[in-house]
Design an enzyme around this catalytic site. Structure first.
Site, PDB file in Angstrom:
ATOM      1  N   HIS A  10     -12.167   1.473   4.130  1.00 29.40           N
ATOM      2  CA  HIS A  10     -11.654   2.587   4.323  1.00 29.40           C
ATOM      3  C   HIS A  10     -12.878   4.009   3.266  1.00 29.40           C
ATOM      4  CE1 HIS A  10      -8.406  -0.631   3.286  1.00 29.40           C
ATOM      5  NE2 HIS A  10      -7.209   0.592   4.064  1.00 29.40           N
ATOM      6  N   TYR A  54       0.197  -1.411  10.685  1.00 28.45           N
ATOM      7  CA  TYR A  54      -0.001  -2.131   8.588  1.00 28.45           C
ATOM      8  C   TYR A  54       1.362  -1.627   7.906  1.00 28.45           C
ATOM      9  CZ  TYR A  54      -2.099  -2.962   4.425  1.00 28.45           C
ATOM     10  OH  TYR A  54      -2.720  -3.832   2.959  1.00 28.45           O
ATOM     11  N   LYS A 106       4.199  -3.521   6.092  1.00 27.65           N
ATOM     12  CA  LYS A 106       4.801  -3.776   4.505  1.00 27.65           C
ATOM     13  C   LYS A 106       5.580  -3.348   4.100  1.00 27.65           C
ATOM     14  CE  LYS A 106       0.027  -5.013   3.335  1.00 27.65           C
ATOM     15  NZ  LYS A 106       0.447  -6.807   2.442  1.00 27.65           N
ATOM     16  N   SER A 165       0.927  -1.153  -0.108  1.00 25.80           N
ATOM     17  CA  SER A 165       0.301  -0.056   0.036  1.00 25.80           C
ATOM     18  C   SER A 165       0.830   1.199   0.159  1.00 25.80           C
ATOM     19  CB  SER A 165      -0.961  -0.099   1.612  1.00 25.80           C
ATOM     20  OG  SER A 165      -1.547   1.334   1.383  1.00 25.80           O
ATOM     21  N   SER A 166      -0.183   2.044  -0.765  1.00 26.18           N
ATOM     22  CA  SER A 166       1.483   4.109  -0.473  1.00 26.18           C
ATOM     23  C   SER A 166       1.269   3.983   0.616  1.00 26.18           C
ATOM     24  CB  SER A 166       0.090   4.970  -1.473  1.00 26.18           C
ATOM     25  OG  SER A 166      -0.843   4.532  -0.677  1.00 26.18           O
ATOM     26  N   CYS A 167       0.670   3.251   1.957  1.00 25.65           N
ATOM     27  CA  CYS A 167       1.224   4.047   3.208  1.00 25.65           C
ATOM     28  C   CYS A 167       2.077   3.548   3.743  1.00 25.65           C
ATOM     29  CB  CYS A 167       0.165   3.232   4.501  1.00 25.65           C
ATOM     30  SG  CYS A 167       0.462   1.234   4.534  1.00 25.65           S
TER      31      CYS A 167
END
Length: 312
Positions: free
Chosen positions: A180, A137, A141, A108-110
């Protein structure tokens, strides 16, 4: 890879995994395998090792994860950190030891810093602090990305990580506690419309900017990674355009047909001010998103209407 190559999709019932399954099937891949959570607990190392050794897949697509929005991340930090580490570490290590030919890790972009320059480049990884609301999270990742990079570096294996921007589409989660922003809006506006167009309260100020990618476009990126040897270990997957959360709300409200008032609860967190991905590395290799946000929201809303009873 041939169309008969054995491809194991971890998380094949989820939004990303099911989209990858559909896309690969449509391209003629006929040897796809998947296991439900009841059939295979990916947190159980021995179970994962035994499964990979018995099945001997040629390719593994890791679309399995504990996922959720700001609220779910904030209330369950340990689960979001530990379960994601367990799932991905078990799969990556078992794949490496079983000599799986290709491993595609999805994140994910997070993973990028909260205040990184925009648009987000892959080189910004680990250059600053993360967004606190989903750091658990994100850290998991990041560990997965680095594990795949380490395997490439030490063993020259085709392990690659794809980092999509905010995803939406069929099989998304519309549970308001775990969803989300986009699916949550679809549900809120729909239920308010059914309740005589009651007012809708949304979190934050509406000012943050977000980029959204339809999951079927991500699935095409996964197919691209299956069919090609990508030269680097990490690729962003996005559309290259973003909009404010307020503009998103107006778009969803119009598509759903809600006529009531929208109120913003500024006491709730906004999250990262902006998250726009620089996906030029993957674009230059030949992949490109094709589904517009408006069209994607329309088809997602139609899917929700057909399946909303299972998303309560």
């Amino acid at each position: 890879m041939s169309k008969t190559s054995k491809i194991y999709i971890a998380g094949h019932k989820g939004m990303v995994g099911s989209a990858a399954w559909r896309a690969l099937e449509a391209k003629g891949y006929s040897n796809l395998i998947g296991k439900t959570k009841k059939e295979l607990d990916l947190r159980n190392q021995k179970a994962v090792v035994d499964f990979i050794n018995n099945e001997q897949p040629d390719i593994i697509i890791d679309a399995a994860a504990r996922v959720g929005g700001i609220l779910a991340n904030s209330e369950n930090p340990y689960l979001f950190l530990m379960e994601n580490l367990q799932i991905q570490n078990n799969l990556i290590d078992a794949a490496h030891k079983a000599e799986v030919q290709k491993f595609i890790f999805l994140g994910s972009s997070c993973i990028y810093p909260k205040f990184a320059p925009q648009p987000l480049k892959e080189t910004y990884l680990l250059t600053d602090s993360l967004e606190p609301t989903n750091q658990w999270y994100a850290i998991a990742k990041i560990a997965g990305v680095k594990a795949c990079e380490a395997i490439r570096k030490q063993y020259a294996k085709d392990f690659v990580s794809l980092m999509p921007t905010n995803l939406y589409g069929p099989n998304d989660t519309f549970d308001l506690k775990n969803s989300h922003v986009l699916p949550a809006m679809i549900r809120k506006f729909h239920e308010a419309k059914e309740n005589n167009h009651a007012s809708v309260t949304l979190w934050g100020s509406g000012k943050p900017m977000r980029e959204f990618l339809h999951v079927d476009d991500l699935a095409q990126a996964i197919v691209f990674a299956v069919e090609n040897v990508l030269p680097d270990y990490l690729y962003n997957v996005g559309t290259g355009s973003d909009l404010t959360i307020k503009d998103l709300a107006e778009t969803v409200q119009k598509i759903v047909g809600h006529k009531g008032k929208v109120e913003w609860d500024a006491t709730k967190p906004d999250g990262t001010p902006r998250k726009l991905m620089d996906s030029s590395k993957l674009l230059e290799l030949g992949w490109k998103a094709s589904i517009s946000l408006s069209d994607g929201i329309k088809t997602t809303y139609n899917w929700y209407l057909l399946n909303k009873l299972i998303n309560k």
